[in-house]
Design a protein around this motif. Structure first.
Motif, PDB file in Angstrom:
ATOM      1  N   CYS A 131      38.969  45.203  51.227  1.00 55.82           N
ATOM      2  CA  CYS A 131      38.378  43.904  50.914  1.00 55.82           C
ATOM      3  C   CYS A 131      39.488  42.888  50.659  1.00 55.82           C
ATOM      4  O   CYS A 131      40.363  43.103  49.809  1.00 55.82           O
ATOM      5  N   VAL A 132      39.442  41.780  51.398  1.00 55.89           N
ATOM      6  CA  VAL A 132      40.398  40.686  51.219  1.00 55.89           C
ATOM      7  C   VAL A 132      39.646  39.505  50.633  1.00 55.89           C
ATOM      8  O   VAL A 132      38.626  39.067  51.188  1.00 55.89           O
ATOM      9  N   ARG A 133      40.121  38.994  49.489  1.00 63.79           N
ATOM     10  CA  ARG A 133      39.516  37.817  48.868  1.00 63.79           C
ATOM     11  C   ARG A 133      40.576  36.881  48.372  1.00 63.79           C
ATOM     12  O   ARG A 133      41.661  37.299  47.973  1.00 63.79           O
ATOM     13  N   GLY A 154      35.733  35.993  51.760  1.00 57.64           N
ATOM     14  CA  GLY A 154      36.652  37.047  52.158  1.00 57.64           C
ATOM     15  C   GLY A 154      36.245  37.838  53.375  1.00 57.64           C
ATOM     16  O   GLY A 154      35.266  37.530  54.066  1.00 57.64           O
ATOM     17  N   PHE A 155      37.011  38.888  53.622  1.00 55.62           N
ATOM     18  CA  PHE A 155      36.830  39.774  54.767  1.00 55.62           C
ATOM     19  C   PHE A 155      36.721  41.224  54.304  1.00 55.62           C
ATOM     20  O   PHE A 155      37.253  41.596  53.256  1.00 55.62           O
ATOM     21  N   PHE A 156      36.053  42.036  55.123  1.00 58.89           N
ATOM     22  CA  PHE A 156      36.072  43.489  54.979  1.00 58.89           C
ATOM     23  C   PHE A 156      36.640  44.052  56.270  1.00 58.89           C
ATOM     24  O   PHE A 156      36.058  43.868  57.344  1.00 58.89           O
ATOM     25  N   PRO A 191      50.082  43.294  50.509  1.00 61.53           N
ATOM     26  CA  PRO A 191      49.703  44.468  49.712  1.00 61.53           C
ATOM     27  C   PRO A 191      49.556  44.170  48.225  1.00 61.53           C
ATOM     28  O   PRO A 191      48.890  44.942  47.514  1.00 61.53           O
ATOM     29  N   THR A 192      50.152  43.076  47.752  1.00 64.07           N
ATOM     30  CA  THR A 192      50.080  42.738  46.325  1.00 64.07           C
ATOM     31  C   THR A 192      49.364  41.424  46.057  1.00 64.07           C
ATOM     32  O   THR A 192      49.302  40.985  44.908  1.00 64.07           O
ATOM     33  N   GLU A 193      48.792  40.799  47.084  1.00 66.23           N
ATOM     34  CA  GLU A 193      48.148  39.490  46.919  1.00 66.23           C
ATOM     35  C   GLU A 193      46.832  39.443  47.674  1.00 66.23           C
ATOM     36  O   GLU A 193      46.769  39.745  48.873  1.00 66.23           O
ATOM     37  N   ASN A 194      45.774  39.077  46.969  1.00 67.55           N
ATOM     38  CA  ASN A 194      44.461  38.813  47.562  1.00 67.55           C
ATOM     39  C   ASN A 194      43.779  40.029  48.190  1.00 67.55           C
ATOM     40  O   ASN A 194      42.817  39.866  48.939  1.00 67.55           O
ATOM     41  N   VAL A 250      36.203  44.118  61.645  1.00 61.29           N
ATOM     42  CA  VAL A 250      36.224  43.289  60.450  1.00 61.29           C
ATOM     43  C   VAL A 250      34.901  42.551  60.334  1.00 61.29           C
ATOM     44  O   VAL A 250      34.221  42.292  61.320  1.00 61.29           O
ATOM     45  N   ALA A 251      34.528  42.239  59.099  1.00 61.60           N
ATOM     46  CA  ALA A 251      33.363  41.410  58.809  1.00 61.60           C
ATOM     47  C   ALA A 251      33.809  40.240  57.947  1.00 61.60           C
ATOM     48  O   ALA A 251      34.652  40.402  57.055  1.00 61.60           O
TER      49      ALA A 251
END
Length: 460
Positions: A454-456, A443-445, A42-45, A437-438
């Motif tokens: 969004c994960v990066r 990264g991912f959505f 929750p606090t990273e990437n 997910v994509a």
């Protein structure tokens, strides 16, 4: 109307990425994306989180810096929504609303914008469980619309329609296995007109077709409620069929060259019967004819919501409880069977040396691809306490609207179940469920019913 709150965190524009143009990307759920993060919290990437209007179970699709999602809204799902989101910032680029041609119950026991749209260089095509098909430009302009229920008959499935379209260069292919009518139809991408329609034996399922080259020719492969079928992608003519399958109502097939890997899950009345319907066949030519030739079948493996994944010489089958079976693609020999950190509904993603299992409750297990079980990370979208609080609130809200099971029957009208099993089924799709997910460069959505995440990795 402001449909979105500002993203929690802003970041630099991502490197231009390969597209993720439909359900399971190109239909394989594998990606050549580079620089995918291995860890987040929750606090990273987590680059941004964007609330979405309405509710949707479809996966996100990505094209040229835009993420597209669909949703439904209203007490009878009378509002159909298509939303475009800027991939860099999470801000809404545009949102379009359409009236549903066929209304239905809006509750967690029914599909709610379950079909994933498809995208290409000309725009995005969205199909809804109401039977409406809408084609839009990337700027949000309407190219064409049509109603399959108006043209071919109303849908009557007790849980709604969940099949996602596949696409060829020229057509969008939609599977309607809905009792009566049941059919596979190809619509011209430019006009929406029917290119071909293949009528099918009446049945009900929620699987999606796959467009691929199989046996050296363009084909559409369907695994659905008793059979595995291949159709000519240009004409809709049946090429091959394999019957006798049990429980293949939700997982979609995975095509790898001439091999087709298919999965099946167990219903309460089919305990133990579905395992042999998880396996692999080869689409082979004998003279002028094509046929599915068995390669291997599995004895104790079942699939449920997630479709099988083929990646780097192995096939992965996941149960709804989160047990992953890894088997050798060439032989079907089991390499391992291990528990993931979370039940898994979304199909896993294979990318490079890793396989990502996006758990239903927001816990993603990252494994090293290959014959040995090697866990790289377990990542969370929410903290455990925050997730429990959000789920309790969502369950309380849903309890007021969920239909009560018929007297003496289970939630879907099936055989009676215990109160614990009944409640588990009734509330399984409530709250922060990760549906799809994509994967793109960097990264991912991930999509829940009401949010896009969004994960990066660092510096992306």
């Amino acid at each position: 109307m402001n449909l979105f709150l500002l993203p929690l965190l802003l970041c630099a524009d991502p490197t231009p990425a390969p597209a993720w143009p439909g359900f399971r990307g190109d239909g394989t759920s594998t990606s050549a994306a580079k620089n995918l993060p291995l860890t987040w919290s929750p606090t990273e990437n987590l680059a941004w989180r964007a609330p979405l209007p309405g509710y949707g179970q479809s996966s996100p699709v990505v094209w040229n810096g835009r993420v597209y999602v669909t949703a439904v809204d209203g007490a009878e799902k009378e509002k159909l929504l298509v939303v475009a989101v800027d991939a860099a910032t999470g801000r809404a680029a545009w949102a379009k609303e359409f009236a549903a041609g066929q209304k239905g119950k809006n509750n967690p026991m029914m599909s709610r914008a379950a079909p994933t749209p498809v995208a290409d260089s000309d725009g995005v095509v969205a199909f809804f469980e109401s039977g409406d098909v809408v084609a839009l430009t990337h700027a949000g302009g309407v190219r064409w619309q049509r109603s399959l229920t108006k043209d071919y008959g109303a849908f009557k499935n007790n849980h709604g329609v969940g099949s996602s379209p596949a696409q060829t260069d020229a057509a969008v292919v939609i599977l309607i296995d809905d009792g009566e009518p049941s059919y596979l139809v190809a619509l011209d991408k430019a006009t929406g007109k029917t290119v071909w329609k293949a009528d099918r034996k009446g049945r009900s399922s929620w699987t999606s077709p796959v467009a691929a080259r199989v046996g050296g020719r363009p084909a559409v492969v369907v695994s659905s409620s008793g059979s595995l079928d291949a159709y000519d992608a240009a004409t809709g003519a049946e090429l091959a069929t394999l019957g006798g399958l049990v429980g293949n109502n939700i997982p979609s097939p995975a095509v790898a060259g001439d091999l087709v890997v298919f999965g099946a899950g167990e219903g309460r009345a089919k305990a133990g019967a579905a395992a042999p319907s998880n396996g692999c066949v080869r689409l082979a030519a004998t003279g002028s004819k094509l046929a599915f030739e068995p390669e291997w079948e599995l004895k104790r493996v079942v699939s449920h919501h997630a479709s099988p994944l083929v990646h780097r010489g192995h096939a992965y089958f996941v149960t709804k409880a989160g047990l992953v079976h890894c088997v050798d693609l060439a032989t079907g020999a089991e390499r391992y069977a291990e528990r993931l950190d979370n039940p898994c509904w979304a199909t896993p993603v294979g990318a490079g040396e890793h396989v990502y299992f996006f758990g239903r409750d927001g816990v993603t297990t990252v494994l090293k691809a290959g014959p040995e079980f090697e866990k790289v990370a377990a990542n969370r979208f929410w903290g455990a306490a925050d997730f429990a609080r959000r789920q309790a609130e969502a369950r309380e809200q849903a309890a007021a609207t969920l239909p009560r099971p018929p007297e003496g029957k289970g939630p879907g009208g099936g055989p009676p179940v215990s109160p614990e099993e009944r409640d588990a089924a009734r509330y399984s799709a409530v709250g922060d469920v990760v549906y799809g997910v994509a994967a793109v460069d960097g990264g991912f959505f991930a999509r829940t019913g009401t949010e896009l995440i969004c994960v990066r990795g660092p510096g992306r």
